[in-house]
Design a protein around this motif. Structure first.
Motif, PDB file in Angstrom:
ATOM      1  N   TRP A 156      42.688  22.490 107.540  1.00 28.54           N
ATOM      2  CA  TRP A 156      41.281  23.176 107.217  1.00 28.54           C
ATOM      3  C   TRP A 156      40.445  23.433 105.446  1.00 28.54           C
ATOM      4  O   TRP A 156      40.098  24.261 105.623  1.00 28.54           O
ATOM      5  N   GLY A 157      41.465  22.657 104.338  1.00 29.34           N
ATOM      6  CA  GLY A 157      40.652  22.044 102.989  1.00 29.34           C
ATOM      7  C   GLY A 157      40.608  23.323 102.724  1.00 29.34           C
ATOM      8  O   GLY A 157      41.589  24.160 102.683  1.00 29.34           O
ATOM      9  N   GLY A 158      39.277  23.687 101.312  1.00 26.96           N
ATOM     10  CA  GLY A 158      40.097  24.615 100.764  1.00 26.96           C
ATOM     11  C   GLY A 158      41.051  24.448 100.137  1.00 26.96           C
ATOM     12  O   GLY A 158      42.324  24.010  99.528  1.00 26.96           O
ATOM     13  N   VAL A 159      41.883  25.900  99.822  1.00 32.74           N
ATOM     14  CA  VAL A 159      43.033  26.110  98.365  1.00 32.74           C
ATOM     15  C   VAL A 159      44.053  26.548 100.073  1.00 32.74           C
ATOM     16  O   VAL A 159      45.332  25.779  99.480  1.00 32.74           O
ATOM     17  N   VAL A 160      43.244  26.352 100.992  1.00 34.09           N
ATOM     18  CA  VAL A 160      44.661  26.555 102.302  1.00 34.09           C
ATOM     19  C   VAL A 160      45.494  24.422 101.925  1.00 34.09           C
ATOM     20  O   VAL A 160      46.060  24.392 101.967  1.00 34.09           O
ATOM     21  N   SER A 161      43.653  23.977 102.226  1.00 30.33           N
ATOM     22  CA  SER A 161      44.570  22.328 101.802  1.00 30.33           C
ATOM     23  C   SER A 161      45.354  21.956 100.241  1.00 30.33           C
ATOM     24  O   SER A 161      46.503  21.411  99.964  1.00 30.33           O
ATOM     25  N   GLU A 162      44.798  22.781  99.584  1.00 27.44           N
ATOM     26  CA  GLU A 162      45.426  22.072  98.071  1.00 27.44           C
ATOM     27  C   GLU A 162      46.872  22.954  97.830  1.00 27.44           C
ATOM     28  O   GLU A 162      47.900  22.879  97.463  1.00 27.44           O
ATOM     29  N   ALA A 163      46.850  24.335  98.825  1.00 27.15           N
ATOM     30  CA  ALA A 163      48.166  24.813  98.473  1.00 27.15           C
ATOM     31  C   ALA A 163      49.469  23.567  99.225  1.00 27.15           C
ATOM     32  O   ALA A 163      50.445  23.232  98.975  1.00 27.15           O
ATOM     33  N   HIS A 164      49.585  23.306 100.505  1.00 27.77           N
ATOM     34  CA  HIS A 164      49.773  22.504 100.904  1.00 27.77           C
ATOM     35  C   HIS A 164      50.120  21.141 100.317  1.00 27.77           C
ATOM     36  O   HIS A 164      51.139  20.836 100.565  1.00 27.77           O
ATOM     37  N   ARG A 165      49.188  20.189  99.843  1.00 29.56           N
ATOM     38  CA  ARG A 165      49.853  19.639  99.065  1.00 29.56           C
ATOM     39  C   ARG A 165      50.445  19.347  97.948  1.00 29.56           C
ATOM     40  O   ARG A 165      50.982  17.815  97.704  1.00 29.56           O
ATOM     41  N   LYS A 166      50.455  20.779  97.735  1.00 29.03           N
ATOM     42  CA  LYS A 166      52.079  21.259  96.244  1.00 29.03           C
ATOM     43  C   LYS A 166      52.322  21.517  96.723  1.00 29.03           C
ATOM     44  O   LYS A 166      53.333  20.918  96.246  1.00 29.03           O
ATOM     45  N   SER A 167      52.791  22.158  97.640  1.00 24.57           N
ATOM     46  CA  SER A 167      54.242  22.450  98.607  1.00 24.57           C
ATOM     47  C   SER A 167      54.362  21.537  99.530  1.00 24.57           C
ATOM     48  O   SER A 167      56.012  21.412  99.503  1.00 24.57           O
ATOM     49  N   PHE A 168      54.023  20.975  99.829  1.00 30.91           N
ATOM     50  CA  PHE A 168      54.393  20.489 101.056  1.00 30.91           C
ATOM     51  C   PHE A 168      53.868  18.527 101.001  1.00 30.91           C
ATOM     52  O   PHE A 168      55.335  17.790 101.001  1.00 30.91           O
ATOM     53  N   TRP A 169      52.959  18.146 100.883  1.00 29.44           N
ATOM     54  CA  TRP A 169      52.370  16.760 100.466  1.00 29.44           C
ATOM     55  C   TRP A 169      52.525  15.985  99.621  1.00 29.44           C
ATOM     56  O   TRP A 169      53.600  15.048  99.879  1.00 29.44           O
ATOM     57  N   ASP A 170      52.842  16.462  98.415  1.00 28.85           N
ATOM     58  CA  ASP A 170      52.922  15.607  97.188  1.00 28.85           C
ATOM     59  C   ASP A 170      55.097  15.661  97.186  1.00 28.85           C
ATOM     60  O   ASP A 170      54.861  14.630  96.888  1.00 28.85           O
ATOM     61  N   PRO A 171      55.291  16.392  96.940  1.00 30.85           N
ATOM     62  CA  PRO A 171      56.991  16.363  97.126  1.00 30.85           C
ATOM     63  C   PRO A 171      57.965  15.739  98.399  1.00 30.85           C
ATOM     64  O   PRO A 171      58.551  15.026  98.190  1.00 30.85           O
ATOM     65  N   PHE A 172      56.725  15.755  99.515  1.00 37.94           N
ATOM     66  CA  PHE A 172      57.108  14.818 100.551  1.00 37.94           C
ATOM     67  C   PHE A 172      57.057  13.961 100.105  1.00 37.94           C
ATOM     68  O   PHE A 172      57.598  12.407 100.526  1.00 37.94           O
ATOM     69  N   THR A 173      56.245  12.972  99.895  1.00 39.03           N
ATOM     70  CA  THR A 173      55.843  11.726  99.227  1.00 39.03           C
ATOM     71  C   THR A 173      56.533  11.398  98.330  1.00 39.03           C
ATOM     72  O   THR A 173      57.177  10.024  98.373  1.00 39.03           O
ATOM     73  N   GLU A 174      56.871  12.543  97.345  1.00 41.15           N
ATOM     74  CA  GLU A 174      57.859  11.917  95.881  1.00 41.15           C
ATOM     75  C   GLU A 174      58.771  11.445  97.064  1.00 41.15           C
ATOM     76  O   GLU A 174      59.692  10.914  96.329  1.00 41.15           O
ATOM     77  N   GLU A 175      59.481  12.348  97.788  1.00 34.28           N
ATOM     78  CA  GLU A 175      60.848  12.112  98.125  1.00 34.28           C
ATOM     79  C   GLU A 175      60.972  11.072  98.913  1.00 34.28           C
ATOM     80  O   GLU A 175      62.040  10.241  99.562  1.00 34.28           O
ATOM     81  N   SER A 176      59.682  10.841 100.581  1.00 30.65           N
ATOM     82  CA  SER A 176      60.017   9.603 100.903  1.00 30.65           C
ATOM     83  C   SER A 176      59.234   8.381 101.024  1.00 30.65           C
ATOM     84  O   SER A 176      59.912   7.747 101.419  1.00 30.65           O
ATOM     85  N   GLY A 177      58.792   8.268  99.751  1.00 30.17           N
ATOM     86  CA  GLY A 177      57.597   7.158  99.615  1.00 30.17           C
ATOM     87  C   GLY A 177      56.361   7.032 100.732  1.00 30.17           C
ATOM     88  O   GLY A 177      55.808   6.456 100.969  1.00 30.17           O
ATOM     89  N   ILE A 178      56.108   8.076 101.680  1.00 29.27           N
ATOM     90  CA  ILE A 178      55.302   8.284 102.671  1.00 29.27           C
ATOM     91  C   ILE A 178      54.608   9.105 102.493  1.00 29.27           C
ATOM     92  O   ILE A 178      54.252   9.943 101.446  1.00 29.27           O
ATOM     93  N   LYS A 179      53.133   7.901 101.933  1.00 27.98           N
ATOM     94  CA  LYS A 179      51.718   8.855 101.727  1.00 27.98           C
ATOM     95  C   LYS A 179      51.264   9.148 102.718  1.00 27.98           C
ATOM     96  O   LYS A 179      50.978   9.507 104.024  1.00 27.98           O
ATOM     97  N   ILE A 180      50.763  10.519 101.956  1.00 25.81           N
ATOM     98  CA  ILE A 180      49.894  11.438 102.809  1.00 25.81           C
ATOM     99  C   ILE A 180      48.545  11.806 102.727  1.00 25.81           C
ATOM    100  O   ILE A 180      48.133  11.301 101.482  1.00 25.81           O
TER     101      ILE A 180
END
Length: 341
Positions: free
Chosen positions: A25-49
């Protein structure tokens, strides 16, 4: 292409070339997703979001699946659209061999979707626009004599008919019982007729807040997390009347049918449902999650203001995806015709 492996709760590595496209949904929702889910997932898996934003429209997802041109691997529609899309076969079945749903209440997981966040549509207002107490009920929201000014409403049948019935005196636990009937539907549209000349429609999370901040409207049916975030970051005197009755809603993760990265997408969902990641999400934004173990990882004070918190249930209109599954098309067609007049 390397596939994502989930073994013993740990996400395996992937090739540097692999990526997932997630639409939210963009905005603060995507920012929160990025911090808690997307970036940590990429760091652990190597899969870019790769992220994109939308306003929940099922038509875009339907067009991609029907044409075979899949632009998004994972989407985050609201409950009603998730139920409709699942019924239409637009989403892949969840792979519960790697996605742990044991901690998820049954109402929040289906054959092809699982709740990503819980939100509430609340009566929000700019307190700077009023002398003395602001609106406390949806009856007040409709009272343009006592509380002059425009009203912001979501250009969405799922929210708008409900707040109309609340303004007409229907109790939160009786809304869907009333809306099931032709008389109840007529009642909701008749109530909207009373407010028609004072409505400003918003169509995105960003728009709803801009309208409150700019004074385009003095109050709105708005998402609690967006209001809380703007009050903190913009220094605005925005308030929410939870006791007026709030619509408990939310989004669900789904994997688009035909995604070329299905295995990686399922791995992402498994990661995003970990209690630690969900607790981190709740600590970063005023939206709730459905992991009971995650609730144990945040403070009682933080949990107290989260949608889905039992303390707020008495004033909440609960979700009813089955109602919208059976009635969305008919009521949405009527709503669009009404709004266009």
């Amino acid at each position: 292409m390397a596939l994502l492996a989930v073994c013993g709760g740990a996400v395996g590595t992937a090739s540097a070339e692999e990526s997932l496209t997630i639409v939210s949904w963009g905005g603060v929702v995507s920012e929160a997703h990025r911090k808690s889910f997307w970036d940590p997932f990429t760091e652990e898996s190597g899969i870019k979001i790769l992220d994109d934003s939308f306003n929940g429209e099922l038509s875009n997802i339907r067009a991609q699946v029907e044409s075979g041109t899949i632009l998004w691997d994972i989407a985050e529609p609201e409950f009603a659209e998730a139920a409709l899309g699942c019924e239409e076969g637009l989403f892949e079945p969840l792979d519960t061999s790697i996605i742990d749903v044991d901690d998820i209440p049954a109402a929040h997981v289906t054959r092809c979707s699982v709740t990503s966040l819980l939100a509430s549509t609340v009566l929000a207002y700019n307190a700077a626009e009023f002398e003395g107490e602001g609106p406390r009920s949806w009856v007040d929201f409709w009272d343009v004599d006592r509380f002059p000014g425009r009203r912001g409403l979501n250009f969405s049948v799922t929210d708008t008919l409900i707040v109309a019935l609340l303004a007409d005196g229907v109790a939160v636990d009786e809304v869907y019982e009333v809306l099931e009937t032709k008389d109840g539907q007529d009642r909701a549209f008749a109530k909207l007729d009373e407010l028609r000349d004072h409505i400003i429609w918003w169509r995105s999370g960003t728009e709803q807040i801009q309208g409150l901040l700019s004074g385009e409207y003095v109050m709105a049916a708005a998402w609690n997390g967006r209001v809380a975030s703007a009050a903190k970051t913009e220094g605005a005197d925005l308030a929410m009347a939870w006791e007026a009755g709030h619509i408990l809603t939310g989004n669900q993760w789904v994997v688009l049918k035909g995604s070329k990265h299905k295995a990686a997408a399922m791995g992402f969902l498994a990661f995003a449902l970990r209690p630690e990641q969900q607790a981190d999400f709740m600590n970063g934004i005023d939206y709730g999650v459905i992991s009971r173990k995650a609730h144990e990882l945040i403070s009682p004070e933080r949990l107290a203001i989260m949608p889905g918190n039992p303390a707020l249930e008495d004033d909440a209109v609960p979700p009813n995806a089955n109602f919208w599954l059976n009635n969305f098309d008919t009521l949405n067609e009527r709503f669009l015709a009404w709004a266009s007049r």
